[in-house]
Every structure is written in C-alpha cells, then in structure tokens.
Design an enzyme around this catalytic site. Structure first.
Site, PDB file in Angstrom:
ATOM      1  N   GLY A  36      -8.596  44.534  -8.174  1.00 47.08           N
ATOM      2  CA  GLY A  36      -9.393  43.858  -9.111  1.00 47.08           C
ATOM      3  C   GLY A  36      -8.765  44.073 -10.532  1.00 47.08           C
ATOM      4  O   GLY A  36      -8.996  43.114 -11.287  1.00 47.08           O
ATOM      5  N   GLU A  37      -8.263  45.064 -10.777  1.00 49.48           N
ATOM      6  CA  GLU A  37      -7.503  45.147 -12.209  1.00 49.48           C
ATOM      7  C   GLU A  37      -6.233  44.319 -12.508  1.00 49.48           C
ATOM      8  O   GLU A  37      -6.180  43.620 -13.650  1.00 49.48           O
ATOM      9  CB  GLU A  37      -6.928  46.705 -12.457  1.00 49.48           C
ATOM     10  CG  GLU A  37      -8.285  47.346 -12.667  1.00 49.48           C
ATOM     11  CD  GLU A  37      -9.073  47.856 -11.458  1.00 49.48           C
ATOM     12  OE1 GLU A  37     -10.231  48.447 -11.412  1.00 49.48           O
ATOM     13  OE2 GLU A  37      -8.535  47.774 -10.316  1.00 49.48           O
ATOM     14  N   TYR A  38      -5.859  44.008 -11.103  1.00 49.99           N
ATOM     15  CA  TYR A  38      -4.543  43.071 -11.244  1.00 49.99           C
ATOM     16  C   TYR A  38      -5.202  41.898 -11.576  1.00 49.99           C
ATOM     17  O   TYR A  38      -4.341  40.967 -12.512  1.00 49.99           O
ATOM     18  CB  TYR A  38      -3.716  43.002 -10.042  1.00 49.99           C
ATOM     19  CG  TYR A  38      -2.942  41.830  -9.813  1.00 49.99           C
ATOM     20  CD1 TYR A  38      -1.704  41.700 -10.478  1.00 49.99           C
ATOM     21  CD2 TYR A  38      -3.458  40.731  -8.806  1.00 49.99           C
ATOM     22  CE1 TYR A  38      -0.968  40.766 -10.273  1.00 49.99           C
ATOM     23  CE2 TYR A  38      -2.562  39.664  -8.856  1.00 49.99           C
ATOM     24  CZ  TYR A  38      -1.469  39.454  -9.393  1.00 49.99           C
ATOM     25  OH  TYR A  38      -0.663  38.272  -9.464  1.00 49.99           O
TER      26      TYR A  38
ATOM     27  N   GLY B 162      -5.945  41.451 -15.068  1.00 48.97           N
ATOM     28  CA  GLY B 162      -4.813  41.593 -16.172  1.00 48.97           C
ATOM     29  C   GLY B 162      -3.812  40.368 -16.187  1.00 48.97           C
ATOM     30  O   GLY B 162      -3.102  40.066 -16.799  1.00 48.97           O
TER      31      GLY B 162
END
Length: 417
Positions: A59-61, A64
């Site tokens: 999710g953070e990938y 970003g």
C-alpha cells in the site's frame, strides 16, 4: 532508551529464524533479509548516485509510486533503490517495481534490514544515498540517526501522525529527537500537522495524499482485460476487491439469494487454495476460478473468482458497484481510491476509524458502510436497481479523487526550490 531498543531489536533479529518455522510469511521475512547486502552490491551501479525510497508494504509503495516516478524524471542521472519492510510488498513487487522507469535508473529492490546500529551503518555505507524518501509512517531510530549524522537529505511523504503513535506516549518520547533527520515533512492532513507541531516541528506542509495522484493516472491507461469483457457481457457487475472471510460472510448470502441480479467478480486478499475452495463451496450459483476459466465459456458463469494477483486495479474499471474488503473485521480497509477513480459507488464494512479518506467519501455519499448481510442487501439492491442513485453516487466518487490530486507536484516544487 535507544540502546535498549537496539538491544531488543538485535534479540528479535537473532530469534527470527525460529519463527519462520511456524509461519510462511515470517519465513519469507527472514529469508529475504539474508542476502540484502550482497544484492545491494550486485545491483547498484558503482559511482552512480542513489535515491532511496522506503515503503512498509504494498500500500505504501503504491502511495509513493507517483513521487518515485516523478523524481526519477527530475533526476535522470540517478539510480533508484526501493526497500520494503513487509513480504506482502516485496514479494509482489520485487520484479516489477521499476517497470515504468528506464533500465538505467532501475537500481535495486530489497528488504530493509532490521533497525540495529550495525545494520544501519552497513546499509548506508553501501548505498550512500543522496536523498531518502520514507513513505507515510516508517520511523526507524537507528536509520534516522545515521542519516542525520551523515547529513543525507531525508523526507517523509504522505506523512501521517496520530496521537496513538509512540511519539505521543511516555514510553516513546525518546524517539521524537530522531525526527530531526527529516529535512521536510509532506503531510496528508491537518490532524497530522497539528500532531507534529505539538512535538515542536514546523518544517512541514500539508501536501495531501499521493495515492490520489497514483489512482488518477489509472484511468488514463488501457484497463482492458479480454476475459473480464467476455465475463461481464455488458451486464451489471459487482467487483469485490481484497476480501476476507468476514466480507465473504455477507457477500455470499446476497449472491445466493439474488441470482441473475448482477455478475460478481471476487478478488480475495489472500490467494490461499483452501480458503478459495471453501468460498466456492459456499456459493450456490455457477462459479469459476480465473486459473480454470475458458474465455469462450466464461460468460455462462455468475461468479468469477480471481485466484491470482495484479489484476484488481483494472478489474475495477468493469464494476457497476465496488465492494472493498477489510473493514468488516480488524484487518483494516483496503484501497477505496482505486475503484473511486473510475467513478462508481463503493460499499465497505463499517470499521473506518483509521481511514479518513473513506470517512470523507462516506460523508459525501459516494461510499456506503454496512454492518451485516441485511444492510449489504439493502444498499446493494438500491444501487443496482436505481440507475440515477447509482450514477450520482459514482460521480461523487470520481470527483472526490480528481479534486484531491496534486500532492506529488508539491513535493517536486519543494525539490526544485
């Protein structure tokens, strides 16, 4: 306190191989970290400057990615390094994280070694990044200490600060000093800004959430999937994404009791053959797995279960209504912005406590929450049968995404200055 933290982290690092015996995920977590330093030395090109991005998980990938791709364009002579903390990010993206970047910029994708002083020193000795971007809320004291001592430009993007984080607890106050490593914080919302300011920091802007930039680009690409086109046949279609058992418990009764109302595509969060087999047995309508379907006959089925990864974002483009899993239980709501960008109404469970974007979309009437099978049946029937209501709710979702883009641009504007 940092020495105690470092000692305990070292103990955990040494004990991890034992935990891998009992858990497939922990086995990946341990095995993936055994070759990090050799991978870095092999994959990073000597004498070519490095920009390092770190994401906790998938999710953070995704969050970003717009910044990563834009920074790559702005710094074409640099190579990129991407690290993950969790197997659920690394194992999915280890071979495709840099798919949209030129080969010359695709440096390395690895796990992040655990946050011990020696790991932090050895990691930065090899990488020697010129800039570092942490995504959302990854705060590792030993890495931050080393970054600050080496005067390496470090940023937090799509940052979130909440009062339940360690910084705001008596036992975690000591960690606040390591936030000095960040040159600038790019925060998602006012609540995060107020929380960070209470810790004594003013080097931030409220840039918004880069996930809006990520999902808004999806509508501009070709999302065609031949098997999905054949399956839907221009009928109403409900796409149920990232579902868990708690979600199945309310979705399955509706499907069984309303055969012919709509086609259903179900994409479970975990691709587990036993769990998928159980789901198949509970369904009393014609059901086929993606791995076993024939594109020439797939239209004759009522439910298509996606037993692979990487298709969900494009599948949402086929949805009349989207159901997003995770919020019926405690696992946490999955990404609602992916379906929202295609302009459709969204249904989720009611556990939205940590998801301000979902709360806001609910307030706007583009998202509807349910607590049980009865509530799901009521709202889903209304959305499927009332075209005007469905269209209006979908327009709200699409507008919500479009009106919140621009966070990536604010990061780049800062770097340009």
């Amino acid at each position: 306190m940092r020495r105690l933290y470092s000692f305990l982290t070292s103990v955990v690092e040494r004990s991890l191989p034992v935990t891998g015996v009992f858990s497939d995920k922990m086995r990946l977590f341990v095995r993936g970290r055994t070759a990090v330093f050799s991978t870095l030395m092999k994959d990073l090109e000597d004498r070519k400057p490095v920009i390092w991005f770190h994401a906790a998980s998938l999710g953070e990938y995704e969050q970003g990615l717009p910044v990563m791709e834009s920074v790559a364009q702005q710094y074409p002579k640099h190579q990129l390094l991407l690290t993950f903390f969790s197997p659920s990010g690394y194992e999915v993206k280890k071979n495709s994280a840099f798919a949209n970047l030129p080969d010359r910029q695709a440096g390395a994708v690895t796990y992040l070694p655990l946050d011990t002083p020696s790991n932090a020193r050895d990691f930065l000795d090899i990488v020697q990044p010129e800039m570092v971007f942490f995504i959302k809320y990854e705060f590792w004291p030993n890495y931050l200490k080393e970054l600050k001592s080496r005067k390496i430009r470090t940023f937090l993007i799509s940052g979130v600060f909440r009062e339940n984080q360690a910084f705001f607890k008596p036992f975690g106050k000591w960690m606040t000093q390591y936030l000095d490593a960040f040159e600038h914080f790019f925060l998602q919302d006012n609540a995060s800004a107020e929380a960070l300011q209470s810790l004594g920091f003013s080097n931030f802007i409220i840039s918004g959430d880069t996930r809006f930039d990520r999902v808004s680009h999806q509508i501009e690409v070709d999302n065609t999937l031949d098997f999905a086109t054949a399956f839907c046949e221009d009928q109403l279609c409900v796409v149920c994404g990232s579902t868990w058992k708690e979600d199945d418990d309310i979705i399955v009764p509706f499907i069984n009791q309303n055969k012919g109302t709509a086609k259903f595509i179900i994409a479970p969060h975990e691709i587990n053959s036993d769990k998928i087999s159980l789901l198949q047995k509970r369904l009393q309508v014609k059901t086929v797995l993606y791995s076993e379907m024939d594109i020439n006959t797939v239209a004759s089925y009522d439910v298509l279960i996606i037993d692979t990864i990487g298709l969900l974002t494009r599948l949402y483009s086929y949805a009349t209504v989207a159901y997003v899993g995770g919020a019926m239980g405690t696992t946490g709501l999955h990404n609602i912005l992916e379906p929202a960008t295609f302009g459709m109404p969204i249904i989720t469970g009611s556990n939205l406590e940590k998801f301000p974007e979902a709360k806001r979309l609910q307030q706007l009437a583009g998202l509807f929450t349910v607590k049980d099978a009865s509530e799901l049946s009521t709202i889903l029937k209304k959305l499927l049968m009332d075209k005007n209501f469905r269209t209006q709710s979908g327009m709200i979702s699409g507008h919500y995404v479009n009106s919140n883009t621009g966070a990536t641009r604010k990061v780049l504007e800062y770097l340009e200055k």
